[in-house]
Structures are given as structure tokens and as C-alpha cells.
Design a protein around this motif. Structure first.
Motif, PDB file in Angstrom:
ATOM      1  N   TYR A  82      71.284  95.443  59.759  1.00 63.14           N
ATOM      2  CA  TYR A  82      70.124  94.619  59.449  1.00 63.14           C
ATOM      3  C   TYR A  82      70.283  94.093  58.026  1.00 63.14           C
ATOM      4  N   GLY A  83      69.565  93.029  57.722  1.00 63.06           N
ATOM      5  CA  GLY A  83      69.660  92.530  56.357  1.00 63.06           C
ATOM      6  C   GLY A  83      68.550  91.557  56.046  1.00 63.06           C
ATOM      7  N   VAL A  84      68.423  91.249  54.757  1.00 66.06           N
ATOM      8  CA  VAL A  84      67.468  90.237  54.313  1.00 66.06           C
ATOM      9  C   VAL A  84      68.261  88.987  53.965  1.00 66.06           C
ATOM     10  N   VAL A  85      67.884  87.872  54.578  1.00 64.19           N
ATOM     11  CA  VAL A  85      68.557  86.596  54.329  1.00 64.19           C
ATOM     12  C   VAL A  85      67.472  85.573  54.017  1.00 64.19           C
ATOM     13  N   GLY A  86      67.393  85.144  52.781  1.00 63.01           N
ATOM     14  CA  GLY A  86      66.311  84.233  52.405  1.00 63.01           C
ATOM     15  C   GLY A  86      64.975  84.912  52.667  1.00 63.01           C
ATOM     16  N   ASN A  87      64.131  84.245  53.444  1.00 64.27           N
ATOM     17  CA  ASN A  87      62.837  84.844  53.771  1.00 64.27           C
ATOM     18  C   ASN A  87      62.839  85.513  55.137  1.00 64.27           C
ATOM     19  N   GLU A  88      64.030  85.706  55.685  1.00 64.77           N
ATOM     20  CA  GLU A  88      64.116  86.230  57.044  1.00 64.77           C
ATOM     21  C   GLU A  88      64.863  87.557  57.095  1.00 64.77           C
ATOM     22  N   ILE A  89      64.728  88.217  58.239  1.00 65.47           N
ATOM     23  CA  ILE A  89      65.428  89.482  58.460  1.00 65.47           C
ATOM     24  C   ILE A  89      66.534  89.246  59.492  1.00 65.47           C
ATOM     25  N   ARG A  90      67.728  89.685  59.153  1.00 62.45           N
ATOM     26  CA  ARG A  90      68.870  89.571  60.061  1.00 62.45           C
ATOM     27  C   ARG A  90      68.907  90.790  60.978  1.00 62.45           C
ATOM     28  N   PRO A  93      70.782  93.049  64.275  1.00 57.91           N
ATOM     29  CA  PRO A  93      72.173  93.439  64.561  1.00 57.91           C
ATOM     30  C   PRO A  93      72.951  92.365  65.332  1.00 57.91           C
ATOM     31  N   ASP A  94      72.267  91.550  66.155  1.00 55.99           N
ATOM     32  CA  ASP A  94      72.993  90.510  66.896  1.00 55.99           C
ATOM     33  C   ASP A  94      73.192  89.243  66.062  1.00 55.99           C
ATOM     34  N   GLY A  95      72.817  89.284  64.799  1.00 56.06           N
ATOM     35  CA  GLY A  95      73.018  88.134  63.915  1.00 56.06           C
ATOM     36  C   GLY A  95      71.841  87.179  63.887  1.00 56.06           C
ATOM     37  N   GLN A  96      70.921  87.353  64.830  1.00 55.24           N
ATOM     38  CA  GLN A  96      69.737  86.482  64.889  1.00 55.24           C
ATOM     39  C   GLN A  96      68.856  86.713  63.655  1.00 55.24           C
ATOM     40  N   LEU A  97      68.228  85.642  63.184  1.00 53.37           N
ATOM     41  CA  LEU A  97      67.323  85.763  62.042  1.00 53.37           C
ATOM     42  C   LEU A  97      65.878  85.636  62.522  1.00 53.37           C
ATOM     43  N   VAL A  98      65.011  86.535  62.032  1.00 52.93           N
ATOM     44  CA  VAL A  98      63.596  86.423  62.380  1.00 52.93           C
ATOM     45  C   VAL A  98      62.771  86.340  61.102  1.00 52.93           C
ATOM     46  N   ASP A  99      61.747  85.483  61.145  1.00 58.41           N
ATOM     47  CA  ASP A  99      60.825  85.388  60.017  1.00 58.41           C
ATOM     48  C   ASP A  99      59.653  86.327  60.291  1.00 58.41           C
TER      49      ASP A  99
END
Lengths: 453, 237
Positions: free
Chosen positions: A255-263, A265-271
Motif C-alpha cells: 500500500y502507499g500514499v500517492v498524491g492525495n490517493e492511496i495505492r 496492492p493491485d496498483g489501483q489508486l483510490v481517493d
């Protein structure tokens, strides 16, 4: 759950004391309830945890908010009645026992856990999931070696072995990675951690850690390889780090934080569209989401729950204090202040400093906070150590005034006229919210002044 | 350009120690001296031409690394030989001495040997506000700060006490606090944080006068006076 006559008696007596404490206006009574309960039944902590599914959260900063987010996520899935949690931040043995004895039937416990209690939590609570957020300098008059706490976690995980929890850990923090290294299972989160002043040395061997100045999501594998970007498309994240001597390194993250979203495990980003502000809370949410998902909660359900969290234990709450509206922000140490300063945007901004035991008695840390960022703003210094702050602000070139009394300082709208020529008149105050950043003790006082506890 | 050199902020900067550097730079600037803070990090070369060198507080592992790197670098020795001021606080004070101990097993580590003091684990940790009397060039001056150290420091023949304790533990509960080298009085070690130069501006100016070899004008500040009044009153209460 194990039960005993003493446990039941202790709960009744503790309840009485808690009610008395509330009537006297001394707080929620959680701590006194737990203290009396534990006096009557010394094994209350252990008995009350027994038989529950436990999800625990620890770290220097963000425990309370992350616990609220995680509890909300699990509640959204399992229903309110299935989950018990220590909502008010009482996170020592007493506070945890106190929260648990109020709800003997809830099968799931989501527990904020003080760093010093993590070992016992692992031993007696046998948590399914344990979230490790971060380690940084905090109350150094009490905790002299930051590393010794991490070491106690590491030892407890080693002793727990296969019985131990899945650790959801902040991969950006070398002390967390080292502490969780011996857990039988880990889920790593790449947070947007900015504070790195407490991780210059490898916690394992003492060598200087090497960091990559380019933001990369994680190290591919193996310590001997050069640090290079991961193959996943996500490009943001915290800086990679590794030890050139022993090989401890930033692990690959799910998991990760990318900009204002959360990454995910499948690479998808959710806000997550949180109601709590700031990048720091986005990192907290990423950890809470990873923990909830590890526990089996579907991501959309978890996020739906987390969006309901507005002011965990009063943090970021807007309170009416006197005739003014104030947003209350808690910051307890340099790492917390570095996250809180960008959130506080009001003009003026009120900073409240105290130095009793709960705040840390040595305020030298004021010089580790980048108050220079407030240059051009107007600051009201308050609390018993307002003078120390004022001197700090003078050296930082920040315009300020000292109003020692907390209520007077925060109740901006009641003041006849502004102190500074170029600050707009405080009346009318409708709609204007003053941001207040406070250390622990003044924060609790403000909650009370605002009728929030 | 006058350089205020902060040696290894990331290792020896645990207690707001950079504040000491900010105070020195600011007080130089107020007297019209150009000054910059040079934060030396591990791996960087320590400048040999600094005006004042600062060492601050840190943990055991950080002390060991800092000593090793300062010795390998060598410039701090060259700098003090050519007249720079070395002001070391807490863990920094311990590492400029002959020896100090770390870890649960009290491993003895060789320090920089710039100050004739030796530090061993004390019977209890010294934690709390401290108040001492410094025999300054203009007379008795109160030093206010916050001490937080597990080591007790014993002075050798080559060092004399920097101040006398009114409240607190100091070197080793023997009434003395800190040390000044008898062979090079520009090398000073002390325990208090606060940061100590923030709370005690006259000490900051003394260090600058030592380093520059000139007398500096006073910089009156009601705000600093009030801070000192409050801290002294709090510790004497």
C-alpha cells in the motif's frame, strides 16, 4: 473471555469512580475506572482481552486518529455492536482495560496502544493485526532512547513467533522496519512521512543509512543492489533507504500514499476523501486501510467507514470557545508540529505550549520545529511556556504576541480591537475559524473549554 | 563569512541543539558580522575554518559514530588548534572528553580527548531544570537550562569546572557543572539544554567574543530577560 468475581466487582467500583470523575469535571474517567478495576483484579487487562479478536495501533504520532479510522472501517463491515475501542486516547493498561470493561460482549477490539504497552498487547491480546506507525523524538525527559521502545517491540514479536500478529508497518521509517523485522508476517505501507531526523543511523547495526533523494516506491530486493525505482507505475512515495553495512532496507510496499490517493496492492489508486485534514492523516488512513483489508474488510467498505471519522478524540474538532470558533489541532513533538503547521492556515493562528509531564518537561524541542514557515503570519503565543515560544518565534522572524491565558488567547472574537494594524478587525467573527495548535495539556483544556469533553 | 559549524545535526541534535547555532548567527548578525550556519552531516567534510563549533545531544550509537567520524575527518582538531571555539553540550560534552561509556554493559569508548574529563554511568539519570552560577567576565551570571543525562562526568587536572550548581545534578552531583580546558579555554563543555544559549544570551556573547577576540555591544531584550526571570523562578520554586 475469562471472567472473575473480582473483574465484575472492579468494573462496578471503577464505574462509580468514573462517574464521580466526570461529575467533578476531571475528564472522561476512563483512566480512574481502569486504575480501580486493575487494583481489584490485577489481571483485568489480560482477562478483558482474552477471547477477542484484537487489532492494535501504536507509534509516536497518529495513534488516536488511526485507531478511529480503523475502528470505523471495521464497524462499517461488522456493525457497531461488534466492535469495542478506546476512543478517548487512554492507551495505557488502565485505559485499555477501562474501554474493554464497558463492553464485554463485542468480539472485536480495535485498540490504541501506547508504545510502552505494545509488548504486553502482543503477549496478552494476541492481536490479529498490529499497526506500527512511526517512531520519533517525544518526551525525551521520559523516553531517553528512541530505539529502546523499538527494541521492546522487536523482542515481543520474536517471542510471539507464529502466534504473533500480522504487522502493518510504515516502510518509510527504519525503526519501524527494524522493529517489525521478526514478525511472522508483514504488510508494508509507503507513507508520505516527511520527518526523518530520528533515523540517521541503522537501528540494527549503527551504520549511517543511505537514502535515495529521488522518490521511489520501494527497493526492489536485496540490500546489495543499488536503490532504483520499482517497476510499479506509481511514482510517488517516500524516499528509499538502506543500510550499506548490514542490508536493512526499505521493504517493497503493498500500500502507499500517492498524491492525495492511496495505492492498493493491485496498483489501483483510490481517493479516500477523508474528513480529517493533512497529508499525515492520509498516511494514517493508508495504514488503517491496509490493516482493515488484512483483517478481511473489503476496501470500499473500509473507506466508506473511514469517511465518517471527523474529529477523533477532539483532534481537528471545531469548538465554540467564548464567542469564537476554534479548530483544535494537537501536536506533541517536532514530527507532529511539522505536520500540523501546514494545516493551520487561519489568521491569526494560536499556538499553546505547556511542559507538564504529559507534554514533556523540556521544551528544547521548540527549536526542532520549523516555525520559520509562519513568517508573515501573526501568532498568538499562549500556555505556561508561551515565553519560550515567543523567543523561538523572535529568532524565526515571526511576528507574535503573548497572551498567557488560554481562553483569552483563543477567544479572538471577544477582543475589542486587533493588536496589529494590518490584521482585519475581529468583528464580525461569523464564519471565521481560528486554528489552534496545542501540546497535550492545553489541548485537553481547550476540549473542556469548548464543551467537547 | 563567519561560520557557525553544527557537527552532525542528525546525530547530535536530539534536543533542539540547532537553536544554539541560530542564536550565535543571529547575535553576530545583530552586531553587523556576516555569519552562516554550516550544518555538517555524516559524510561531509567538517570545515577547518569555522568560528565556533557546536556539538549537541544524542543517543549512544550516535555518540560512537560522531566520535569516529570527527577523528577520521580531523578538521575539528585543526580548527581548535588555530583558535576556533568548541562548545559541546550533553552527549557532545561527553565525547570531547577522554572517555565515556555506552550501552547496558557500560562499554568504554575513547572520546576526542580535547577536554580532560571522563564520563561513566551515574547512579541515576539526571533529568530536570538546572540552575548554575557561571563566573563570567562581568561577574556572577545565572545559567538556566534543562539537564537530561545518564553519565556522570569527572574532571581531570587539565580541566576546571565551568559553573557551580544551585539546583540540579551537573557533572556528578558534586556541585560543579561543565568544564573548561585549562590549556585551551576556548574548549567548553556543559550539560544543560534549553537550548542553553537561548536562555543564556550572555554565554552566547562570551563564546562569540572568545572566537572573534573583540568586545561586543550589548543586545538588550525584554523578551529574553522575561524568559530568564520565568525559568529561574520556576526552578527555585
Amino acid at each position: 473471555m475469562k471472567s472473575s468475581v473480582r473483574l465484575r466487582l472492579g468494573t462496578v467500583l471503577g464505574d462509580c469512580a468514573a462517574s464521580a470523575s466526570r461529575l467533578l469535571g476531571k475528564g472522561s474517567g476512563a483512566s480512574i475506572r481502569g486504575q480501580i478495576l486493575t487494583r481489584v483484579e490485577p489481571r483485568a487487562f489480560e482477562y478483558l482481552l482474552d477471547g477477542r479478536q484484537v487489532l492494535a495501533v501504536s507509534g509516536t504520532n497518529g495513534k488516536t486518529t488511526t485507531t478511529h479510522l480503523l475502528a470505523a472501517a471495521v464497524r462499517e463491515d461488522r456493525g457497531d455492536k461488534e466492535v469495542v475501542t478506546n476512543t478517548d486516547g487512554a492507551n495505557l493498561h488502565y485505559g485499555i482495560a477501562s474501554a474493554l470493561c464497558k463492553d464485554l460482549s463485542a468480539p472485536v477490539a480495535v485498540l490504541e496502544t501506547d508504545e510502552r504497552v505494545v509488548s504486553d498487547m502482543i503477549k496478552f491480546g494476541k492481536p490479529a493485526v498490529l499497526v506500527f506507525l512511526n517512531f520519533s523524538r517525544d518526551q525525551l525527559d521520559r523516553h531517553h532512547e528512541i530505539k529502546s521502545l523499538a527494541k521492546s517491540w522487536r523482542t515481543a514479536l520474536e517471542q510471539a513467533g507464529a502466534e504473533g500478529p500480522v504487522v502493518v508497518g510504515n516502510a518509510a521509517d527504519p525503526l519501524v522496519v527494524w522493529a517489525a523485522e521478526l514478525a511472522h508476517s508483514t504488510v508494508w505501507v509507503d507513507t508520505a512521512t516527511k520527518w526523518n531526523e530520528d533515523s540517521a543511523l541503522c537501528p540494527n547495526c549503527g551504520a549511517m543509512l543511505v537514502t535515495d533523494t529521488q522518490a521511489v516506491p520501494g527497493l526492489r530486493s536485496g540490500a546489495a543492489e543499488p536503490v532504483q525505482p520499482n517497476t510499479t507505475p506509481a511514482t510517488a512515495g517516500s524516499t528509499a533507504w538502506r543500510c550499506p553495512n548490514c542490508g536493512l532496507h526499505k521493504p517493497e510496499t503493498e500500500y502507499g500514499v500517492v498524491g492525495n490517493e492511496i495505492r492498493l496492492p493491485d496498483g489501483q489508486l483510490v481517493d479516500p476523501k477523508l474528513q480529517v485534514p493533512g497529508y499525515f492523516n492520509l498516511s494514517n488512513a493508508a495504514c488503517a486501510l491496509a490493516a482493515a483489508a488484512t483483517y478481511g474488510v473489503d476496501v470500499p467498505v473500509a473507506i466508506r467507514g473511514m469517511r465518517k471519522v471527523t474529529a477523533p478524540a477532539g483532534r481537528f474538532a471545531t469548538a465554540k470557545i467564548g464567542s469564537s470558533q476554534a479548530r483544535l489541532i494537537l501536536a506533541k513533538n517536532p514530527a507532529g508540529w511539522a505536520e500540523a503547521l501546514p494545516i493551520a492556515q487561519s489568521e491569526p493562528v494560536v499556538l499553546a505550549i505547556d511542559s507538564v509531564a504529559a507534554d514533556g518537561k523540556d521544551v528544547s524541542w521548540l527549536w526542532d520545529v520549523p516555525y520559520e514557515r509562519l513568517a508573515g503570519r501573526h501568532v498568538i503565543c499562549t500556555g505556561p511556556r508561551a515565553q519560550d515560544l515567543a523567543v523561538r518565534l523572535s529568532y524565526a522572524g515571526v511576528e507574535h504576541e503573548i497572551i498567557p491565558d488560554l481562553l483569552t488567547a483563543v477567544d479572538w472574537c471577544s477582543r475589542a480591537k486587533p493588536t496589529w494594524e494590518n490584521v482585519p478587525a475581529p468583528r464580525p467573527c461569523e464564519g471565521q475559524i481560528i486554528d489552534v495548535i496545542a501540546t497535550y495539556t492545553p489541548f485537553q483544556k481547550l476540549l473542556k473549554l469548548g464543551g467537547l469533553r | 563569512m563567519n561560520k557557525i559549524v553544527v557537527c552532525y545535526q542528525s546525530l547530535l541534535g536530539l534536543y533542539g541543539d540547532r537553536g544554539n547555532a541560530m542564536v550565535l548567527r543571529s547575535r553576530l548578525a545583530a552586531r553587523g558580522f556576516d555569519a552562516e550556519i554550516v550544518e555538517v552531516e555524516p559524510g561531509d567534510e567538517v570545515p577547518a575554518d569555522g568560528l565556533v563549533y557546536l556539538l549537541g545531544g544524542g543517543e549512544d550509537a550516535a555518540q560512537i559514530s560522531a566520535v569516529r567520524m570527527l577523528k577520521e575527518d580531523g578538521n575539528i582538531f585543526r580548527a581548535v588548534d588555530s583558535g576556533a571555539v568548541l562548545f559541546a553540550v550533553c552527549a557532545g560534552y561527553q565525547i570531547v572528553g577522554n572517555t565515556f561509556t555506552v550501552g547496558d554493559d557500560d562499554q568504554v569508548i575513547d572520546g576526542l580527548g580535547l577536554l580532560d574529563v571522563d564520563t561513566r554511568r551515574g547512579p541515576e539519570r539526571a533529568v530536570g531544570e538546572i540552575l548554575t552560577h557561571w563566573d563570567s567576565p562581568t561577574g556572577d551570571y545565572l545559567i538556566t537550562g534543562f539537564e537530561n543525562h545518564g553519565g556522570f562526568t569527572e574532571l581531570g587536572k587539565g580541566a576546571k569546572a565551568f559553573a557551580q550548581v544551585e539546583v540540579g545534578i551537573g557533572n556528578r552531583a558534586d556541585g560543579t557543572e561543565g568544564a573548561i580546558s585549562r590549556t585551551n579555554p576556548k574548549i567548553i563543555g556543559t550539560y544543560p539544554h534549553g537550548p542553553v544559549l537561548v536562555r543564556n544570551p550572555q554565554l552566547a556573547d562570551y563564546l562569540l567574543e572568545l572566537a572573534l577576540g573583540v568586545e561586543l555591544d550589548e543586545l538588550p531584550s525584554e523578551e529574553l530577560d522575561e524568559l530568564r526571570r520565568q525559568r529561574v523562578a520556576a526552578v527555585r520554586r
